[in-house]
Design an enzyme around this catalytic site. Structure first.
Site, PDB file in Angstrom:
ATOM      1  N   GLU A 116     -39.608 -41.783 -29.062  1.00 24.98           N
ATOM      2  CA  GLU A 116     -39.189 -42.977 -28.323  1.00 24.98           C
ATOM      3  C   GLU A 116     -40.388 -43.764 -27.776  1.00 24.98           C
ATOM      4  OE1 GLU A 116     -37.804 -40.024 -28.041  1.00 24.98           O
ATOM      5  OE2 GLU A 116     -35.699 -40.312 -28.558  1.00 24.98           O
ATOM      6  N   LYS A 130     -29.268 -25.846 -41.932  1.00 25.76           N
ATOM      7  CA  LYS A 130     -28.375 -26.326 -40.877  1.00 25.76           C
ATOM      8  C   LYS A 130     -26.927 -26.236 -41.393  1.00 25.76           C
ATOM      9  CE  LYS A 130     -28.286 -30.000 -37.403  1.00 25.76           C
ATOM     10  NZ  LYS A 130     -29.002 -31.203 -36.911  1.00 25.76           N
ATOM     11  N   ARG A 155     -37.721 -41.767 -21.967  1.00 18.45           N
ATOM     12  CA  ARG A 155     -38.942 -41.136 -22.491  1.00 18.45           C
ATOM     13  C   ARG A 155     -40.018 -42.185 -22.834  1.00 18.45           C
ATOM     14  NH1 ARG A 155     -38.936 -35.852 -25.962  1.00 18.45           N
ATOM     15  NH2 ARG A 155     -38.210 -34.993 -23.979  1.00 18.45           N
TER      16      ARG A 155
HETATM   17  C1  LIG Z   1     -35.842 -37.206 -26.753  1.00 19.45           C
HETATM   18  C2  LIG Z   1     -34.625 -37.034 -27.615  1.00 19.45           C
HETATM   19  N1  LIG Z   1     -34.353 -37.978 -28.555  1.00 19.45           N
HETATM   20  C3  LIG Z   1     -33.270 -37.853 -29.341  1.00 19.45           C
HETATM   21  C4  LIG Z   1     -32.412 -36.785 -29.192  1.00 19.45           C
HETATM   22  C5  LIG Z   1     -31.149 -36.681 -30.029  1.00 19.45           C
HETATM   23  N2  LIG Z   1     -31.198 -35.479 -30.888  1.00 19.45           N
HETATM   24  C6  LIG Z   1     -30.575 -34.369 -30.565  1.00 19.45           C
HETATM   25  S1  LIG Z   1     -30.781 -33.162 -31.679  1.00 19.45           S
HETATM   26  C7  LIG Z   1     -31.731 -34.189 -32.653  1.00 19.45           C
HETATM   27  C8  LIG Z   1     -32.285 -33.711 -33.945  1.00 19.45           C
HETATM   28  C9  LIG Z   1     -33.101 -32.486 -33.719  1.00 19.45           C
HETATM   29  O1  LIG Z   1     -33.593 -32.046 -34.974  1.00 19.45           O
HETATM   30  P1  LIG Z   1     -34.240 -30.599 -35.044  1.00 19.45           P
HETATM   31  O2  LIG Z   1     -35.173 -30.440 -33.915  1.00 19.45           O
HETATM   32  O3  LIG Z   1     -34.760 -30.458 -36.405  1.00 19.45           O
HETATM   33  O4  LIG Z   1     -33.020 -29.608 -34.758  1.00 19.45           O
HETATM   34  P2  LIG Z   1     -31.825 -29.224 -35.757  1.00 19.45           P
HETATM   35  O5  LIG Z   1     -30.639 -30.042 -35.289  1.00 19.45           O
HETATM   36  O6  LIG Z   1     -32.249 -29.536 -37.138  1.00 19.45           O
HETATM   37  O7  LIG Z   1     -31.606 -27.751 -35.536  1.00 19.45           O
HETATM   38  C10 LIG Z   1     -31.862 -35.419 -32.072  1.00 19.45           C
HETATM   39  C11 LIG Z   1     -32.599 -36.568 -32.656  1.00 19.45           C
HETATM   40  C12 LIG Z   1     -32.725 -35.837 -28.184  1.00 19.45           C
HETATM   41  N3  LIG Z   1     -31.907 -34.785 -27.935  1.00 19.45           N
HETATM   42  N4  LIG Z   1     -33.821 -35.982 -27.434  1.00 19.45           N
END
Ligand SMILES: Cc1ncc(C[n+]2csc(CCOP(=O)(O)OP(=O)(O)O)c2C)c(N)n1
Ligand SMILES: CC(=O)[C@@H](O)[C@H](O)COP(=O)(O)O
Ligand SMILES: [Mg+2]
Length: 637
Positions: free
Chosen positions: A371, A285, A399
Site C-alpha cells: 500500500e 491453497k 498502511r
Molecule cells: C496490509 C494488507 N493488505 C491487504 C490485505 C488483504 N489480504 C488478506 S490475505 C491476502 C493475500 C495473502 O496472500 P499470502 O500471504 O500468500 O497468503 P495465502 O492466502 O496465499 O495463504 C491479502 C492481499 C491484508 N490482509 N493486509
C-alpha cells in the site's frame, strides 16, 4: 446440527500437548481429520477456507515439534489460523467463527495464549517474531519464535525491513515461507517470479539428486542435520540467495504437505538452528477440498456452503454492491479519458478493479500487498500527467498514510483515492474497520474528502473525482450493497464543497455524512409520527465543508446533530470547529456529533456493530429527543 466428520484422533487433541506422544503416522491421520473438521466448520460459518486448508499439515507439524504457547507461533495475516485454533483448545467454538461473541477470524491475543500476536493486516509476522526472539534473549519469557508468512505477504516492504533487521541481529528466528503461488488473486511482482524460480528451474519432484549435492552447500549447522534428514527430506536444494543475502539460512523448497518432510525439517531446525533461518515450503491453497482447489481464488473467502457440492449459500442481492458501482463507473469514464488509470494493492476482486483490468490492462496496476508503494506510485503517475485512482480499503490505506501526506498532499498531486470498506465491515471485525480515514484525511490541507450516501451519489463522486485535477480527492463508500436507488445515466459533477438538503423541517437539523443517511431518514420518519419534523441534509463533503449550509442550519434551528461512519476527529469535529470559530455557540446552539465510540468493535453483522456503536435509526431518534428536551428545559428556565 451439522454432520460433523468422524475424527477419533482429533478428538484426543484438546491442546497441542496431546499431540506430543503421537507417532508420525498418527500425526498424518490427525492432519486428515483436521482438514475434514476445518471444511465442516467453515461450511457452517463461511470465512477464509483456502488458506487454512493449505497449512493443515504445517499446523500439525508445528504443534507436534514445537512447544506452544512457550514457543511463539505467529501466523501472518492469520486468515489461515482456523486449523491452529482447532488444535489449540478452541474446537468447541470453531463454529462461532466470525460471529457476534464468537471466535475472531484471525489470531487474537485476548482469545488464547496460543495466539501470541494478533494479525489480519499482512506482513507483520516476521517483525513480531523478531520482537519475541529479542525479548527471549534479553531474559524475557518464551522459547522459539516462528513466523509463517505467505508468498503474497512477502510482497510487502515490511517483511524485508524485518528480515534486514533479523539478519543483522543474527538471533535464532524461524521463518516459514508458505508459498502457494497465490495471494487473494494470483500473485504479481518480481518476488513471486523469484520464488517460482527457486523450484521451477527443475521439476520440483526430481530434486533428489540435487538435494544430495546441495547438502554439502548448506551452512555448517545444518550440514550434519541435513545429512541425517536427507533421506527423509525428499526435496531440498540450496537457493534463496536473496534470503541468504539478508542473513538468513535458506532451507527448501520442501513439500509443505509432506508430513514426513515437515517433521524432519522442523525437528532438525529445532535442534540445530543458531541464527535466522527461512524454510521455503511449497503448498497448495485450498488443498484437499476439490471445490476450493478448482476456484479461481482457491477458496480464499467463502460464504457458508454445502460440503458435498461446494455450492455457496449467498443471500440474494437487492441492489448492486458499492464496489461494483465504483468499478463500472470508472470503466465507463476511462473509455473517454485515456489518462484515467487504476491501482490496487493485491485486491483486484475486492476493489472491483478486476473489471477495469479486463478492459484497460495497460492502465491497471496490481502492485501486490504494498500500500505504501501504491500511494506513492499513484503520486508519481499523477505527477506524470495521469489521473490515477488508487483503490484501497480504508483499513489498508492506513498502511500508506505517510505517503499520503508526504508524497500526495504536500505536493498537492491529483491522486484520486477510492476508499472502499469505509465504516464498520462485519465479520472481519475490528482489524478491518474503516473507522479512521476521514479523521486522517480531512485534516490535510488541500484534500477533498467525500462520502457517498448511496450508490447514485457514488457514481457522481467518481465522476467528480475524475474531473478534479486541482489536488488530491478521496471518496469513501461502505462494504456491501447499495440501497436500490435509481442510477444516474449521465452523472452531473458535484460542486466541490456543497451538500444537499434532503428534507426541510424545524427545531433540529440532522447533517449526515455517508450512508448513515438512510438511518437518519428512518429516524426522521419515526420522529414525524411524534410530531417532530427535523431537517435533514447530506453533507457530501467533510472537506471542504459546506459553510453556507452548516451556518444556515445552525442559524435556523435550535440544535444541529452530525452523524458519520467514522471515529472522532472527522466530519463532526470539523463542523464543531467551524461553529466554534464563527461564535455560533454563543447564540446557544445545541450541537451533537455522532461518531464511532472510542473502542474497537468486534465482529458481528454490520447492523449489530452499528448498534454497539450507537449509530442506528433508534439512536439518532433518541439523540434528537435528548437534545430537544435539553432545549425545552432551557427555554423553561
Ligand atoms: C496490509 C494488507 N493488505 C491487504 C490485505 C488483504 N489480504 C488478506 S490475505 C491476502 C493475500 C495473502 O496472500 P499470502 O500471504 O500468500 O497468503 P495465502 O492466502 O496465499 O495463504 C491479502 C492481499 C491484508 N490482509 N493486509
Ligand atoms: C483476510 C483479508 O484481509 C481479506 O481477505 C479481507 O477479509 C477481505 O475483505 P472483504 O471480504 O471485505 O473483501
Ligand atoms: Mg500465498
Amino acid at each position: 446440527m451439522s454432520d460433523q466428520p468422524i475424527t477419533p484422533i482429533l478428538d484426543r487433541v484438546h491442546t497441542p500437548d496431546d499431540m506430543k506422544a503421537m507417532s508420525d503416522a498418527e500425526l498424518c491421520q490427525l492432519a486428515n481429520e483436521l482438514r475434514a473438521e476445518t471444511i465442516s466448520a467453515v461450511s457452517e460459518t463461511g470465512g477464509h477456507l483456502g488458506a487454512g486448508l493449505g497449512v493443515v499439515e504445517m499446523t500439525v507439524a508445528l504443534h507436534a515439534v514445537f512447544d506452544a504457547p512457550k514457543d511463539k507461533i505467529i501466523w501472518d495475516v492469520s486468515h489461515q489460523c482456523y486449523p491452529h485454533k482447532i488444535l489449540t483448545g478452541r474446537r468447541d467454538r470453531i463454529r462461532t467463527l466470525r460471529t457476534e461473541g464468537g471466535l475472531s477470524g484471525f489470531t487474537k491475543r485476548s482469545e488464547s495464549p496460543y495466539d501470541p500476536f494478533g494479525a489480519a493486516h499482512s506482513s507483520t509476522s516476521i517483525s513480531a517474531a523478531l520482537g519475541f526472539a529479542v525479548a527471549r534473549d534479553l531474559g524475557g519469557e518464551g522459547g522459539d519464535a516462528i513466523a509463517i508468512i505467505g508468498d503474497g505477504a512477502m510482497s510487502a516492504g515490511m517483511a524485508y525491513e524485518a528480515m534486514n533487521n533479523a539478519g543483522h541481529l543474527g538471533k535464532r528466528l524461524i521463518v516459514i515461507l508458505n508459498d502457494n503461488e497465490m495471494s487473494i488473486a494470483p500473485p504479481t511482482g518480481a518476488m513471486s517470479s523469484y520464488l517460482s524460480r527457486l523450484y521451477a528451474g527443475e521439476p520440483f519432484q526430481e530434486l533428489k539428486a540435487a538435494a544430495k549435492g546441495a547438502v554439502s552447500l548448506l551452512p555448517e549447522p545444518f550440514r550434519e542435520g541435513a545429512r541425517r534428514a536427507k533421506d527423509m527430506v525428499k526435496h531440498m536444494t540450496v537457493g534463496g540467495t536473496l534470503f541468504e543475502e539478508l542473513g538468513f539460512s535458506y532451507l527448501g523448497p520442501i513439500d509443505g504437505h509432506d508430513m514426513e518432510q515437515l517433521l524432519s525439517v522442523l525437528r532438525t531446525v529445532k535442534e540445530r538452528a543458531t541464527g535466522p533461518i527461512l524454510i521455503h515450503a511449497i503448498t497448495k491453497k485450498g488443498k484437499g477440498y476439490a471445490p476450493a482447489e478448482a476456484a479461481s481464488d482457491k477458496g480464499h473467502a467463502t460464504a457458508k456452503f454445502d460440503v458435498l457440492t461446494g455450492k455457496q449459500k449467498k443471500a440474494p442481492s437487492n441492489a448492486p454492491s458499492y464496489t461494483s458501482v465504483f468499478a463500472e463507473t470508472l470503466v465507463n469514464l476511462a473509455a473517454d479519458d485515456p489518462k484515467i488509470c487504476a491501482i490496487t494493492a493485491a485486491m483486484p476482486d475486492g476493489t472491483g478493479l478486476n473489471k477495469f483490468m479486463e478492459r484497460y490492462a495497460s492502465r491497471c496496476f496490481d502492485v501486490g500487498i504494498a500500500e505504501q508503494h501504491a500511494v506513492t506510485f499513484s503520486a508519481g503517475l499523477a505527477a506524470g500527467g495521469m489521473r490515477p485512482f488508487c483503490a484501497l480499503y480504508s483499513t489498508f490505506l492506513q498502511r500508506g498514510y505517510d505517503q499520503v501526506v508526504h508524497d500526495v498532499a504536500i505536493q498537492r498531486l491529483p491522486v484520486r483515492f477510492a476508499i472502499d470498506r469505509a465504516g464498520l465491515v462485519g465479520a472481519d471485525g475490528a482489524t478491518h474497520a474503516g473507522s479512521f480515514d476521514v479523521a486522517y484525511l480531512a485534516n490535510l490541507p488541500g484534500f477533498v474528502v467525500m462520502a457517498a450516501a448511496d450508490e447514485a451519489e457514488l457514481v457522481r463522486m467518481v465522476a467528480t473525482a475524475a474531473a478534479h485535477d486541482e489536488g488530491p480527492i478521496a471518496f469513501r463508500f461502505p462494504r456491501g450493497e447499495g440501497v436500490g436507488v435509481e442510477m444516474p445515466e449521465n452523472p452531473a459533477l458535484l460542486e466541490i464543497g456543497k451538500g444537499r438538503m434532503i428534507r426541510e423541517g424545524s427545531q433540529v437539523a440532522i447533517l449526515s455524512f455517508g450512508t448513515r443517511l438512510q438511518e437518519a431518514e428512518k429516524a426522521c420518519e419515526a420522529l414525524t409520527a411524534k410530531g417532530i419534523t427535523p431537517s435533514l441534509a447530506d453533507a457530501r463533503f467533510a472537506k471542504p465543508l459546506d459553510r453556507d449550509l452548516i451556518l444556515k442550519l445552525a442559524a435556523t434551528h435550535d440544535a444541529l446533530i452530525t452523524v458519520e461512519e467514522g471515529a472522532v476527529g472527522g466530519f463532526g469535529s470539523h463542523v464543531g470547529q467551524l461553529l466554534a470559530e464563527e461564535g455560533v455557540f454563543d447564540q446557544g446552539l445545541k450541537y451533537r456529533s455522532m461518531v464511532l465510540p472510542d473502542i474497537f468493535i468486534d465482529q458481528a453483522s454490520p447492523s449489530a456493530m452499528y448498534d454497539v456503536a450507537g449509530m442506528n435509526a433508534a439512536h439518532i431518534e433518541a439523540k434528537v429527543l435528548d437534545v430537544l428536551s435539553v432545549a425545552t428545559l432551557e427555554k423553561r428556565a
